[in-house]
Design an enzyme around this catalytic site. Structure first.
Site, short mmCIF file in Angstrom:
data_model
loop_
_atom_site.label_atom_id
_atom_site.label_comp_id
_atom_site.label_asym_id
_atom_site.label_seq_id
_atom_site.Cartn_x
_atom_site.Cartn_y
_atom_site.Cartn_z
N CYS A 140 30.14 -48.32 17.62
CA CYS A 140 30.99 -48.57 16.44
C CYS A 140 30.38 -47.92 15.20
CB CYS A 140 31.12 -50.06 16.13
SG CYS A 140 31.35 -51.13 17.53
N ASP A 141 29.09 -48.11 14.99
CA ASP A 141 28.49 -47.81 13.68
C ASP A 141 27.48 -46.66 13.67
OD1 ASP A 141 29.95 -49.91 12.58
OD2 ASP A 141 28.43 -51.39 13.11
N CYS A 186 26.31 -52.79 17.30
CA CYS A 186 27.16 -51.89 18.11
C CYS A 186 26.96 -50.44 17.69
CB CYS A 186 28.62 -52.30 17.95
SG CYS A 186 29.75 -51.21 18.83
#
Ligand code: NDP
Length: 314
Positions: A141-142, A138
């Site tokens: 997200c990261d 992701c």
């Protein structure tokens, strides 16, 4: 009613942001929800580290901590959380039936499906070892953790294109590893990838091994035509080869698209089966964020409440 059969007003299947949010709303509306967590309580956020894009957490929060908070909030209002899977359903009658893995039968006046989706992985040993240590599924997200650093993205579909484009705004070079000599992504996404100078596409290229012990240091790739191998030094390795919605047990009853995402009716969370509602990633292959999943979980609980009120059940 036969012994061992339980009757509930609202059964929630799944324990990610969608399921727990549905539980908070359903419990506060007196639907006395019973929630089955599934085999990965907390869902995809349990494999994330810091969540920095969920509103309300200015300092960020660890994914597992956030899901514990969601669960506590759902339980505070009386949600009955059970750490089991639902393995079978039958939606033929007006009252819906579901069975847990231990064979316990539940009859539910309404059901909220929030079983989520799972990222597909390549299946490499090194990928497993370095998950959350530079390997991620992701970028939203990261990706932030790899700003200013070289990263690789695997895949050739819209997800990979989107991840690569997102990372191209943070990273000096994004190495896009594509196993064939063309992208599967839509034309518009292909154009965007081609026009982005710092996305370097490696055609006919597959990841053989992700290098590093406690953090990603690079990836060994093979050019599958020439069989030549080489090492690309990267700090982040993003697998973007698709997601699989966890909807198999519903496929005999619920209308889905060809990849298994549940189809909902218009702006609602209604499915083709009256009294069965769907929320979160099980019905969303576009946004797939914790906050959007939570939003649709809320919608599903409100839809269920209205349905039960109209039926005179509450
Ligand atoms: P897709 O199934 O469309 O693409 C998966 C990609 O990963 C393909 O290029 C495939 O290669 C590659 N792949 C699969 N397995 C491997 C492997 N083991 N090693 C290397 N590469 C592999 O999945 P997506 O998640 O990209 O898209 C799913 C659906 O969601 C699509 O309909 C897409 O359009 C939609 N979507 C829409 C978005 C949007 O509208 N913004 C954003 C994201 C997704 P190959 O081509 O060789 O099979």
């Amino acid at each position: 009613m036969a012994e061992g059969i339980e009757r509930v007003k609202c059964l929630i299947i799944g324990s990610g942001p969608a399921g727990y949010t549905a539980a908070v709303y359903a419990a506060r509306a007196n639907l006395e929800p019973v929630l089955y967590t599934g085999k990965e309580p907390g869902g995809q956020l349990m494999i994330t580290t810091d969540v920095e894009n969920y509103p309300g957490y200015p300092e960020g929060i660890m994914g597992p901590q956030m899901m514990e908070d969601f669960r506590k909030q759902a339980e505070r209002f009386g949600t009955d959380v059970r750490y089991e899977m639902i393995t079978k359903v039958d939606f033929t009658g007006p009252v819906h039936k579901a069975w847990s893995e231990t064979g316990h039968e539940i009859q539910a006046d309404s059901i909220i499906i929030s079983t989520g989706a799972s990222a597909k992985w390549l299946g490499l040993e090194s990928e497993k070892k370095l998950t959350n240590k530079g390997v991620s599924a992701c970028a939203v997200c990261d990706g932030f953790f790899f700003r200013g650093q070289e990263v690789a993205v695997v895949g050739g579909g819209d997800t990979a294109a989107e991840e690569a484009l997102y990372l191209s705004k943070l990273c000096p070079t994004v190495h896009l590893l594509v196993r064939r000599d063309e992208l599967r992504a839509s034309k518009i996404m292909q154009d965007r990838v081609n026009k982005t100078e710092n996305i370097k596409v490696h055609w006919n290229t597959e990841a053989q091994e992700i290098l590093g012990e406690n953090e990603v240091e690079g990836v060994r790739v093979i050019q599958n035509k020439t069989k030549e191998t080489s090492i690309i030094p990267v700090k982040g390795f993003f697998v973007a080869i698709g997601h699989k919605p966890n909807t198999d047990i519903f496929k005999d009853w619920i209308t889905m698209d060809s990849t298994g995402y549940i189809q909902t009716n218009g702006k609602s969370t209604k499915t083709n089966i009256t009294g069965v509602f769907a929320s979160g990633d099980a019905q969303d292959n576009v946004y797939r964020q914790a906050v959007t999943a939570a939003g649709t979980g809320c919608m599903a609980a409100l839809d269920a409440e209205r349905y039960l009120t109209e039926k005179g059940i509450i």
